[in-house]
Design a protein around this motif. Structure first.
Motif, PDB file in Angstrom:
ATOM      1  N   PHE A   1      62.837   4.335  14.523  1.00 64.27           N
ATOM      2  CA  PHE A   1      63.514   3.923  13.291  1.00 64.27           C
ATOM      3  C   PHE A   1      62.540   3.200  12.359  1.00 64.27           C
ATOM      4  O   PHE A   1      62.477   3.483  11.161  1.00 64.27           O
ATOM      5  CB  PHE A   1      64.703   3.024  13.640  1.00 64.27           C
ATOM      6  N   SER A   2      61.759   2.292  12.899  1.00 60.38           N
ATOM      7  CA  SER A   2      60.771   1.555  12.093  1.00 60.38           C
ATOM      8  C   SER A   2      59.724   2.492  11.524  1.00 60.38           C
ATOM      9  O   SER A   2      59.328   2.374  10.359  1.00 60.38           O
ATOM     10  CB  SER A   2      60.089   0.480  12.940  1.00 60.38           C
ATOM     11  N   TYR A   3      59.266   3.418  12.326  1.00 58.02           N
ATOM     12  CA  TYR A   3      58.258   4.373  11.862  1.00 58.02           C
ATOM     13  C   TYR A   3      58.775   5.159  10.663  1.00 58.02           C
ATOM     14  O   TYR A   3      58.073   5.319   9.661  1.00 58.02           O
ATOM     15  CB  TYR A   3      57.863   5.315  13.004  1.00 58.02           C
ATOM     16  N   PHE A   4      60.002   5.660  10.762  1.00 58.97           N
ATOM     17  CA  PHE A   4      60.548   6.458   9.675  1.00 58.97           C
ATOM     18  C   PHE A   4      60.830   5.619   8.428  1.00 58.97           C
ATOM     19  O   PHE A   4      60.697   6.101   7.308  1.00 58.97           O
ATOM     20  CB  PHE A   4      61.789   7.239  10.133  1.00 58.97           C
ATOM     21  N   ARG A   5      61.189   4.367   8.616  1.00 63.12           N
ATOM     22  CA  ARG A   5      61.364   3.479   7.454  1.00 63.12           C
ATOM     23  C   ARG A   5      60.037   3.239   6.764  1.00 63.12           C
ATOM     24  O   ARG A   5      59.948   3.246   5.539  1.00 63.12           O
ATOM     25  CB  ARG A   5      62.009   2.158   7.880  1.00 63.12           C
ATOM     26  N   ILE A   6      58.984   3.001   7.542  1.00 64.95           N
ATOM     27  CA  ILE A   6      57.655   2.788   6.967  1.00 64.95           C
ATOM     28  C   ILE A   6      57.172   4.057   6.279  1.00 64.95           C
ATOM     29  O   ILE A   6      56.618   4.009   5.183  1.00 64.95           O
ATOM     30  CB  ILE A   6      56.663   2.327   8.062  1.00 64.95           C
ATOM     31  N   LEU A   7      57.386   5.194   6.897  1.00 65.94           N
ATOM     32  CA  LEU A   7      56.997   6.474   6.297  1.00 65.94           C
ATOM     33  C   LEU A   7      57.739   6.696   4.981  1.00 65.94           C
ATOM     34  O   LEU A   7      57.135   7.118   3.986  1.00 65.94           O
ATOM     35  CB  LEU A   7      57.276   7.613   7.273  1.00 65.94           C
ATOM     36  N   ASP A   8      59.034   6.387   4.966  1.00 69.58           N
ATOM     37  CA  ASP A   8      59.827   6.510   3.744  1.00 69.58           C
ATOM     38  C   ASP A   8      59.306   5.563   2.659  1.00 69.58           C
ATOM     39  O   ASP A   8      59.190   5.936   1.498  1.00 69.58           O
ATOM     40  CB  ASP A   8      61.299   6.217   4.058  1.00 69.58           C
ATOM     41  N   TYR A   9      58.979   4.352   3.058  1.00 66.21           N
ATOM     42  CA  TYR A   9      58.427   3.372   2.111  1.00 66.21           C
ATOM     43  C   TYR A   9      57.108   3.874   1.513  1.00 66.21           C
ATOM     44  O   TYR A   9      56.896   3.788   0.308  1.00 66.21           O
ATOM     45  CB  TYR A   9      58.219   2.035   2.815  1.00 66.21           C
ATOM     46  N   LYS A  10      56.227   4.399   2.352  1.00 62.56           N
ATOM     47  CA  LYS A  10      54.943   4.917   1.870  1.00 62.56           C
ATOM     48  C   LYS A  10      55.148   6.086   0.909  1.00 62.56           C
ATOM     49  O   LYS A  10      54.472   6.179  -0.121  1.00 62.56           O
ATOM     50  CB  LYS A  10      54.058   5.357   3.036  1.00 62.56           C
TER      51      LYS A  10
END
Length: 180
Positions: A23-32
Motif C-alpha cells: 500500500f505504501s509503495y503504491f501511494r509513493i508511486l502515485d505521489y511521484k
C-alpha cells in the motif's frame, strides 16, 4: 499449542506487513507520478507564457513599429503590458519548478513596465522591442523542451542558455540592466 499459536501470529503479522508495504509503495508511486505531471505542466506553462505567447505578441509589436502609424505607441504599450502579464505567469510557473528562470522573467517584466512608465522616447521603445524579439527568438530556438522536462538536466540547460544570452546580448539594454 503455544508454538502453533506463535507461528500463526507471526504469519498474520507478516501478511499485514506485506500489505502495508505494498500500500505504501503504491501511494509513493502515485505521489511521484502526480509530482512528475505537475512538473511537466509547470514547464509547459513556463514555456508557453514565457516564450510562445510573448513571441506572437512581439511579432505584432514589430508589425506596428513597421507600419509607423500614429497609434503605434498605444498599440505597442498594450502589447507590452500583455507580455508583462504573460511573464508574471511564466515567473510563477518557474517558481515552483527546479528551473531557476523566475528571476529572468521577473527582471524582464520589471524592465518592460519601467520603460512604459518612465521612457518618453518611442524610438527607445522600438529598440527595446527589437532586442526583446531577438532574445526571445534565441530562447525559443535554443531551449530544448526534453532537457527542461528532465528534472536532472533542466537547471544546467537553463543556466547554459542564460550564459549564452549574457554573452551574445550583453550590449543590449535589456540584458545589460538585468541582474542574473
Amino acid at each position: 499449542m503455544r508454538k502453533e499459536y506463535l507461528v500463526r501470529l507471526l504469519s498474520v503479522c507478516l501478511v499485514i506487513s506485506v500489505v502495508v508495504n505494498c500500500f505504501s509503495y503504491f501511494r509513493i508511486l502515485d505521489y511521484k507520478t502526480k509530482n512528475n505531471e505537475r512538473y511537466t505542466t509547470q514547464i509547459e506553462n513556463f514555456y508557453s507564457y514565457g516564450l510562445e505567447i510573448p513571441q506572437f505578441k512581439i511579432e505584432k509589436i514589430i508589425e506596428l513599429i513597421n507600419d509607423d502609424s500614429p497609434d503605434a505607441r498605444e498599440g505597442v504599450e498594450t502589447w507590452l503590458l500583455e507580455i508583462a502579464s504573460d511573464y508574471s505567469v511564466a515567473e510563477n510557473a518557474a517558481a515552483t519548478s527546479l528551473i531557476n528562470s523566475r528571476n529572468f522573467f521577473e527582471h524582464l517584466k520589471s524592465l518592460l513596465l519601467d520603460m512604459i512608465r518612465t521612457e518618453e522616447d518611442f524610438e527607445k521603445w522600438k529598440q527595446i522591442c527589437l532586442e526583446l524579439n531577438e532574445i526571445t527568438t534565441y530562447l525559443k530556438l535554443n531551449i530544448n523542451m526534453d532537457d527542461l522536462k528532465d528534472e536532472s538536466k533542466a537547471e544546467d540547460h537553463w543556466r547554459k542558455i542564460m550564459n549564452e544570452i549574457k554573452e551574445k546580448y550583453s550590449q543590449t539594454y535589456l540584458i545589460s540592466n538585468m541582474i542574473f
